[in-house]
Write an enzyme that holds these catalytic residues in place. Structure first.
Site, mmCIF file in Angstrom:
data_model
loop_
_atom_site.group_PDB
_atom_site.id
_atom_site.type_symbol
_atom_site.label_atom_id
_atom_site.label_comp_id
_atom_site.label_asym_id
_atom_site.label_seq_id
_atom_site.Cartn_x
_atom_site.Cartn_y
_atom_site.Cartn_z
ATOM 1 N N HIS A 43 0.874 -1.258 0.036
ATOM 2 C CA HIS A 43 0.146 -0.035 -0.129
ATOM 3 C C HIS A 43 0.961 1.302 -0.007
ATOM 4 C CE1 HIS A 43 -3.372 -2.516 1.940
ATOM 5 N NE2 HIS A 43 -2.983 -2.970 0.966
ATOM 6 N N LYS B 290 5.959 6.091 7.696
ATOM 7 C CA LYS B 290 5.077 5.277 8.668
ATOM 8 C C LYS B 290 6.255 4.519 9.586
ATOM 9 C CE LYS B 290 1.750 3.893 5.207
ATOM 10 N NZ LYS B 290 1.183 3.039 4.272
ATOM 11 N N TYR C 80 1.121 1.555 13.746
ATOM 12 C CA TYR C 80 1.863 2.286 13.240
ATOM 13 C C TYR C 80 1.649 3.860 13.331
ATOM 14 C CZ TYR C 80 -1.131 1.206 9.377
ATOM 15 O OH TYR C 80 -2.369 0.616 8.615
ATOM 16 N N ASP D 161 -6.414 -6.226 -2.405
ATOM 17 C CA ASP D 161 -5.077 -6.550 -2.598
ATOM 18 C C ASP D 161 -4.980 -7.737 -3.781
ATOM 19 O OD1 ASP D 161 -3.808 -5.882 0.895
ATOM 20 O OD2 ASP D 161 -4.321 -4.664 -0.709
HETATM 21 C C1 LIG Z 1 -5.026 3.419 6.355
HETATM 22 C C2 LIG Z 1 -6.218 3.920 7.018
HETATM 23 C C3 LIG Z 1 -7.071 3.300 6.705
HETATM 24 N N1 LIG Z 1 -8.595 4.014 7.151
HETATM 25 C C4 LIG Z 1 -9.572 3.013 6.953
HETATM 26 C C5 LIG Z 1 -10.021 2.559 5.714
HETATM 27 C C6 LIG Z 1 -10.681 1.424 5.617
HETATM 28 O O1 LIG Z 1 -12.184 1.575 5.990
HETATM 29 C C7 LIG Z 1 -10.388 0.653 6.718
HETATM 30 C C8 LIG Z 1 -8.905 -0.280 6.308
HETATM 31 O O2 LIG Z 1 -8.176 0.350 5.368
HETATM 32 P P1 LIG Z 1 -7.316 -0.346 4.403
HETATM 33 O O3 LIG Z 1 -8.178 -1.243 3.544
HETATM 34 O O4 LIG Z 1 -6.330 0.488 3.777
HETATM 35 O O5 LIG Z 1 -6.597 -1.321 5.566
HETATM 36 P P2 LIG Z 1 -5.366 -2.319 5.365
HETATM 37 O O6 LIG Z 1 -5.816 -3.230 4.335
HETATM 38 O O7 LIG Z 1 -5.137 -2.677 7.079
HETATM 39 O O8 LIG Z 1 -4.134 -1.470 4.939
HETATM 40 C C9 LIG Z 1 -3.181 -1.167 5.739
HETATM 41 O O9 LIG Z 1 -2.084 -1.658 6.133
HETATM 42 C C10 LIG Z 1 -1.297 -1.702 4.936
HETATM 43 C C11 LIG Z 1 0.033 -2.440 5.063
HETATM 44 C C12 LIG Z 1 -0.793 -0.183 5.187
HETATM 45 O O10 LIG Z 1 0.517 0.249 5.056
HETATM 46 C C13 LIG Z 1 -1.701 0.862 5.160
HETATM 47 O O11 LIG Z 1 -1.279 2.022 6.130
HETATM 48 C C14 LIG Z 1 -3.194 0.338 5.290
HETATM 49 O O12 LIG Z 1 -3.603 0.630 4.356
HETATM 50 O O13 LIG Z 1 -9.480 1.668 7.570
HETATM 51 C C15 LIG Z 1 -8.549 4.971 7.772
HETATM 52 O O14 LIG Z 1 -9.677 5.495 8.339
HETATM 53 N N2 LIG Z 1 -7.487 5.653 8.026
HETATM 54 C C16 LIG Z 1 -6.274 5.262 7.715
HETATM 55 O O15 LIG Z 1 -5.153 6.041 7.761
#
Ligand SMILES: Cc1cn([C@H]2C[C@H](O)[C@@H](COP(=O)(O)OP(=O)(O)O[C@H]3O[C@H](C)C(=O)[C@H](O)[C@H]3O)O2)c(=O)[nH]c1=O
Length: 152
Positions: A35, A45, A105, A141
């Site tokens: 990401h 991060k 993080y 992903d």
């Molecule tokens: C990153 C982020 C996400 N969100 C919300 C958006 C979605 O509704 C939910 C999950 O987000 P995302 O699909 O991006 O989450 P992951 O699949 O865990 O990915 C994360 O883990 C990978 C490895 C990363 O480095 C990213 O920071 C982050 O995208 O949290 C927020 O509200 N604020 C934020 O800063």
């Protein structure tokens, strides 16, 4: 102690977090990544593992960098207390090595979902040597583009 502002400044690393995230993962072999936010909206991060164990990866997406397209991995665990700084302009991902793994993080840089991008975890150009060959992936992903289709 996970982060102290003045600890990084002697290494001339400036890091002013704007938010903190937790990613809780029930199953071993859960992979999230790679990401990033499209330039110039990259985020820095500081990543650590507060329960369980994970293999954490960054890939350099900065086309002016001598390590452009290269990846680097760090094993993180609650026991080690180690953290890794992912510079803005790099993609970030991890795969869990134990059940109930939580990644915590600190992030510098506003969350801008419309600028969010994903590079396929097993893209053959970057060729990350993941320790897990058949991971649990989110739909986002699993559908990620390869290097050639990515907008950095
Ligand atoms: C990153 C982020 C996400 N969100 C919300 C958006 C979605 O509704 C939910 C999950 O987000 P995302 O699909 O991006 O989450 P992951 O699949 O865990 O990915 C994360 O883990 C990978 C490895 C990363 O480095 C990213 O920071 C982050 O995208 O949290 C927020 O509200 N604020 C934020 O800063």
């Amino acid at each position: 102690m996970f982060w102290e502002r003045d600890l990084l400044s002697p290494q001339s690393i400036s890091f002013s977090p704007t938010n903190a995230n937790h990613s809780y993962n029930t199953h071993t072999g859960t992979l999230r990544g790679m990401h990033f936010q499209k330039s110039p909206h990259g985020q820095t991060k500081l990543v650590s593992c507060v329960s369980g164990k994970a293999w954490d990866v960054m890939v350099d997406l900065r086309d002016d960098s001598s390590t452009f397209g290269k990846w680097h991995a760090t094993k993180l665990s609650a026991a080690s207390g180690q953290a890794v700084l992912i510079p803005a302009g790099c993609g970030h991902g991890f795969v869990t090595l134990e059940p109930n793994t939580t990644i915590a993080y600190l992030i510098e840089g506003q969350y801008m979902p419309d600028q969010g991008r994903v590079l396929r975890w097993n893209d053959p150009t970057v060729a990350i040597n993941w320790p897990v060959k058949d991971p649990v992936l989110s739909d986002k992903d699993a559908a990620a583009p390869d290097w050639d289709q990515c907008e950095f």
